[in-house]
Design an enzyme around this catalytic site. Structure first.
Site, short mmCIF file in Angstrom:
data_model
loop_
_atom_site.label_atom_id
_atom_site.label_comp_id
_atom_site.label_asym_id
_atom_site.label_seq_id
_atom_site.Cartn_x
_atom_site.Cartn_y
_atom_site.Cartn_z
NE ARG A 162 -3.67 -2.30 2.48
CZ ARG A 162 -4.56 -2.56 3.42
NH1 ARG A 162 -4.76 -1.68 4.38
NH2 ARG A 162 -5.25 -3.69 3.41
NE ARG B 163 -1.17 4.85 9.13
CZ ARG B 163 -2.47 4.60 9.02
NH1 ARG B 163 -2.98 4.24 7.86
NH2 ARG B 163 -3.27 4.70 10.07
CD GLU C 192 -8.10 -1.43 11.01
OE1 GLU C 192 -8.10 -2.19 10.03
OE2 GLU C 192 -8.17 -0.19 10.92
CB SER D 126 -11.44 -4.05 8.89
OG SER D 126 -11.09 -2.87 9.55
NE ARG E 276 -1.67 -1.93 11.74
CZ ARG E 276 -2.46 -0.88 11.65
NH1 ARG E 276 -3.58 -0.83 12.37
NH2 ARG E 276 -2.18 0.13 10.85
#
Length: 425
Positions: A264, A279, A351, A354, A392
């Site tokens: 990403r 991130r 987070e 999701s 994470r």
């Protein structure tokens, strides 16, 4: 993609949906105006075709009566009408393409159970599991612990590839691999998923079908020469497996899992989580994807979410589950649960997964359907969720299982994969 027939019949559904998402409704106005123009052309084409049919009957009549000259005149007139029809149909096709391309930018309709809210501050917590650890020493962040052990190197990652890339060494590199293997084993052996090894480069049609294009083109890494895209998540490959296919209802639900790198660009995220592994431009994730029916998709979302939660429970990591409000809901999702793990470095939940029900949004884009027991054709509903984000999870273990001397205790569930109880220098 939204149902354009439903938009024509009940436009208020989509106007209300965009308002709940705090988004402009101008694009709906544009599509409805184009659709009105398209229907005008349709009426014109139908009238011309009816006229041509009448002329065809006259041609047959004149020929039967031996009136060749009259028949030839009618044939010439009929040909002109045919040319008109072709011109109007070309205009119709142009309008259809414009409506389709505009519709690609319209998000899914939020489910009625989704709380209405403007942004992430109005998300709703629904449950917690575990208690954050109370340290009897000053805990360190993973961006300090990892380098102190000589196992996380952010400088070399930047040297090789630029910012937001990391090099891992030794036991921490092995720990990340162990986490992924553990997740795959749980999901395939306990939760009934089929493991899939998928391509990391996909075609434009593939990534459009799952909703990343055209809206999120700036987030994607592109191989322009071949018009291929590096996947931002294995969801792209898994949720496109059955493009242009018809599945028998008896085979549903289909439950897939895949472990892949994810790529990403993180466009627009400057200043957010710039330190450490939270991130990154390249990270690893175990993804969960379901193909199911409309009747059971929201019930299945609950199960998918529980499957993802189970990983954190086995790793004994405290977390909470929140329902995203309409203003924070993802583009393709009708409903989403975020699972957030406790991170001492942030003194907050962050987070880690999701879990979303995209209803028939992706299926309409990819023409993915199932045949019911009585022979009817319906679009499948697709669900997706991280099961979990591996990097994470690694961060959560490093920080929550750290010791005063800078070592890291390996969670019991991972010790068979690691062969050690403690990671030290």
């Amino acid at each position: 993609m939204i149902d354009l027939k439903l938009l024509r019949k009940s436009p208020e559904i989509f106007y209300e949906a965009l308002k709940k998402r705090n988004q402009s409704t101008e694009i709906l106005d544009q599509i409805i105006a184009l659709d009105k123009e398209w229907r005008n052309y349709l009426n014109t084409v139908n009238n011309l075709k009816a006229k041509r049919n009448e002329l065809s009957k006259l041609v047959a009549k004149y020929k039967a009566e031996g009136k060749s000259a009259e028949a030839d005149e009618i044939i010439a007139e009929s040909k002109k009408i045919g040319d008109e029809i072709s011109q109007y149909e070309a205009k119709q096709k142009d309008l259809e393409d414009k409506m389709f391309n505009l519709a690609l930018y319209i998000p899914n309709v939020p489910h009625e159970s989704v709380p209405v809210g403007k942004d992430e501050t109005e998300n709703v917590e629904i449950r917690r599991w575990g208690e954050p650890r109370k340290f009897d020493f000053e805990p360190k962040a993973h961006w300090d612990l990892g380098p102190a052990l000589g196992m996380l190197d952010f400088d070399r990652g930047a040297k090789l590839s630029g910012s937001r890339f990391t090099v891992m060494f030794g036991a921490i590199a092995k720990l990340e691999r162990a986490i992924a293997q553990f997740m795959l084993d749980v999901h395939t052996q306990k939760h009934g998923y089929t493991e899939v090894n998928v391509p990391h480069l996909v075609k434009r049609e593939t990534i459009t079908a799952t909703g990343q294009l055209p809206k999120f083109s700036e987030e994607l890494y592109t191989c322009e020469k071949d018009d291929l895209f590096l996947i931002p998540t294995a969801e792209v490959s898994l949720a496109a497996l059955h493009i242009d296919e018809i599945i028998d209802e008896s085979a549903l639900p289909l439950k897939y899992t895949a472990f892949t790198p994810c790529y990403r660009r993180e466009a627009g995220s400057y200043g957010k989580d710039v330190r450490g592994l939270i991130r990154q431009h390249q990270f690893e994730k175990v993804e969960l994807v379901w193909y199911t029916t409309a009747e059971r998709s929201f019930e299945d979302l609950e199960q998918l979410t529980r499957d993802a939660e189970r990983i954190l429970q086995l790793l004994e990591l405290p977390y909470r589950v929140i329902t995203l409000c309409t203003g924070d809901l993802g583009f393709a999702a009708a409903k989403t649960y975020d699972i957030e793990v406790w991170l001492p470095s942030y003194n907050a939940y962050k987070e880690i997964s999701s879990c979303s029900n995209d209803t028939d949004f992706q299926a309409r884009r990819g023409n993915m359907r199932y045949r019911t027991k009585d022979g009817k054709m319906n679009y499948v509903h697709t669900l997706n969720g991280s099961g979990l984000a591996v990097g994470r999870t690694l961060v959560a273990i490093i920080e929550n299982y750290q010791n005063p001397d800078g070592t890291i205790t390996v969670p019991k569930a991972l010790r068979p994969y690691m062969g050690v109880d403690v990671i030290g220098r």
